[in-house]
Design an enzyme around this catalytic site. Structure first.
Site, PDB file in Angstrom:
ATOM      1  N   SER A  28       0.824  -1.205   0.000  1.00  0.00           N
ATOM      2  CA  SER A  28       0.000   0.000   0.000  1.00  0.00           C
ATOM      3  C   SER A  28       0.862   1.261   0.000  1.00  0.00           C
ATOM      4  CB  SER A  28      -0.915   0.005   1.226  1.00  0.00           C
ATOM      5  OG  SER A  28      -1.687  -1.177   1.269  1.00  0.00           O
TER       6      SER A  28
HETATM    7  N1  SAM Z   1      -0.313  -5.240   4.211  1.00  0.00           N
HETATM    8  C1  SAM Z   1       0.377  -5.490   2.961  1.00  0.00           C
HETATM    9  C2  SAM Z   1       1.734  -4.869   2.912  1.00  0.00           C
HETATM   10  O1  SAM Z   1       2.142  -4.207   3.877  1.00  0.00           O
HETATM   11  O2  SAM Z   1       2.411  -5.074   1.906  1.00  0.00           O
HETATM   12  C3  SAM Z   1      -0.430  -5.117   1.757  1.00  0.00           C
HETATM   13  C4  SAM Z   1      -1.558  -6.035   1.555  1.00  0.00           C
HETATM   14  S1  SAM Z   1      -2.157  -6.213  -0.093  1.00  0.00           S
HETATM   15  C5  SAM Z   1      -2.846  -4.639  -0.415  1.00  0.00           C
HETATM   16  C6  SAM Z   1      -3.547  -7.275   0.270  1.00  0.00           C
HETATM   17  C7  SAM Z   1      -3.150  -8.683   0.649  1.00  0.00           C
HETATM   18  O3  SAM Z   1      -4.284  -9.351   1.174  1.00  0.00           O
HETATM   19  C8  SAM Z   1      -2.669  -9.516  -0.526  1.00  0.00           C
HETATM   20  O4  SAM Z   1      -1.384  -9.999  -0.256  1.00  0.00           O
HETATM   21  C9  SAM Z   1      -3.700 -10.637  -0.615  1.00  0.00           C
HETATM   22  O5  SAM Z   1      -3.154 -11.872  -1.034  1.00  0.00           O
HETATM   23  C10 SAM Z   1      -4.186 -10.691   0.810  1.00  0.00           C
HETATM   24  N2  SAM Z   1      -5.495 -11.318   1.020  1.00  0.00           N
HETATM   25  C11 SAM Z   1      -6.630 -11.209   0.281  1.00  0.00           C
HETATM   26  N3  SAM Z   1      -7.617 -11.936   0.840  1.00  0.00           N
HETATM   27  C12 SAM Z   1      -7.105 -12.509   1.962  1.00  0.00           C
HETATM   28  C13 SAM Z   1      -7.636 -13.363   2.966  1.00  0.00           C
HETATM   29  N4  SAM Z   1      -8.893 -13.803   2.987  1.00  0.00           N
HETATM   30  N5  SAM Z   1      -6.813 -13.759   3.971  1.00  0.00           N
HETATM   31  C14 SAM Z   1      -5.525 -13.351   4.007  1.00  0.00           C
HETATM   32  N6  SAM Z   1      -4.967 -12.546   3.086  1.00  0.00           N
HETATM   33  C15 SAM Z   1      -5.760 -12.118   2.077  1.00  0.00           C
END
Ligand code: SAM
Length: 233
Positions: free
Chosen positions: A68
């Protein structure tokens, strides 16, 4: 607290990021600003994007996912306001950058990621940086993570169609949950505070755009238009 081998250019890039992207837009939480000043964001992006790590936008991290924008990380963390004694659950480990910021501020961080490749990569970076207060879980974070709950703070870093019920249940009374809620391509940054009686109080903090939260209590797939009706609260 971990000791980094700082590169002075990166340190000044972080200072500029804090001053012009965060303080100038109203991020004022001293501990959040300190954490943003100290975590080496360039180590959480692919090597070929390291020169762009402190720019004012999200970046691809592989597997179709993103790290992000610094401002969004700081805003969500400021809203979350973790105390040094808190146990925090993060849903969506991604690059591990937000987990590092949380680990600077709280006692314990549990971070859940559905993609095992991203989880492992994040773990390698955070281990190398010396963080010892982060537990990595691979799975569906819309279910929370019951074995280590309840949590004083919960942060979801993917866009949800609604607040997953298990996360509400795994939040302590007096706890706070920060989550983007809304449509697939645009959400409202939402804070849910649980009072001592277990009632939720919601507040909204502007629009944001996150990749979808995919799981049992989220979107059903990358492509589905709507969550399943029986999942709606
Ligand atoms: N917090 C992260 C960082 O600091 O880089 C950015 C997160 S990214 C915008 C969103 C993440 O959520 C992705 O890696 C995606 O695979 C994960 N995601 C989506 N659905 C999910 C779920 N049900 N459980 C765990 N992770 C999930």
């Amino acid at each position: 607290m971990p000791v980094y081998d700082y590169h002075s250019d990166d340190q000044s890039a972080r200072e500029r990021m804090v001053r012009y992207q965060l303080e100038a837009r109203g991020i004022h939480h001293p501990r959040v600003l300190d954490a943003m000043r100290s975590v080496p964001r360039h180590l959480f992006v692919p090597a070929e994007r390291a020169g762009d790590a402190y720019s004012d936008h999200a970046l691809p991290i592989g597997e179709g996912q993103t790290i992000s924008q610094p401002y969004m990380v700081a805003l969500m963390t400021q809203l979350l306001d973790p105390a040094p004694s808190d146990r925090v659950l993060e849903v969506g480990t991604g690059s591990g950058y937000q987990a590092a910021i949380l680990a600077e501020l709280a006692d314990e961080v549990v971070t859940v990621e559905r993609d095992p490749v991203l989880s492992e990569r994040a773990q390698e970076v955070l281990d190398a940086l010396g963080y010892r207060n982060i537990t990595f879980v691979v799975g569906d974070g819309t279910e929370g993570y019951l074995p280590l709950g309840p949590y004083d703070r919960i942060i979801v870093t993917a866009g949800a169609p609604f607040i997953p019920q298990p996360l509400i249940e795994q939040l302590t009374p007096g706890g706070k949950l920060v989550i983007p809620v809304g449509h697939r391509y645009e959400q409202v940054l939402t804070v849910a505070e649980k009072d001592a009686e277990g009632h939720l109080h919601l507040s909204e903090h502007g629009y944001c755009v996150f990749v979808p939260l995919i799981g049992r209590h989220g979107w059903r797939s990358e492509l589905d238009g709507e969550p399943e009706p029986d999942d709606l609260p």
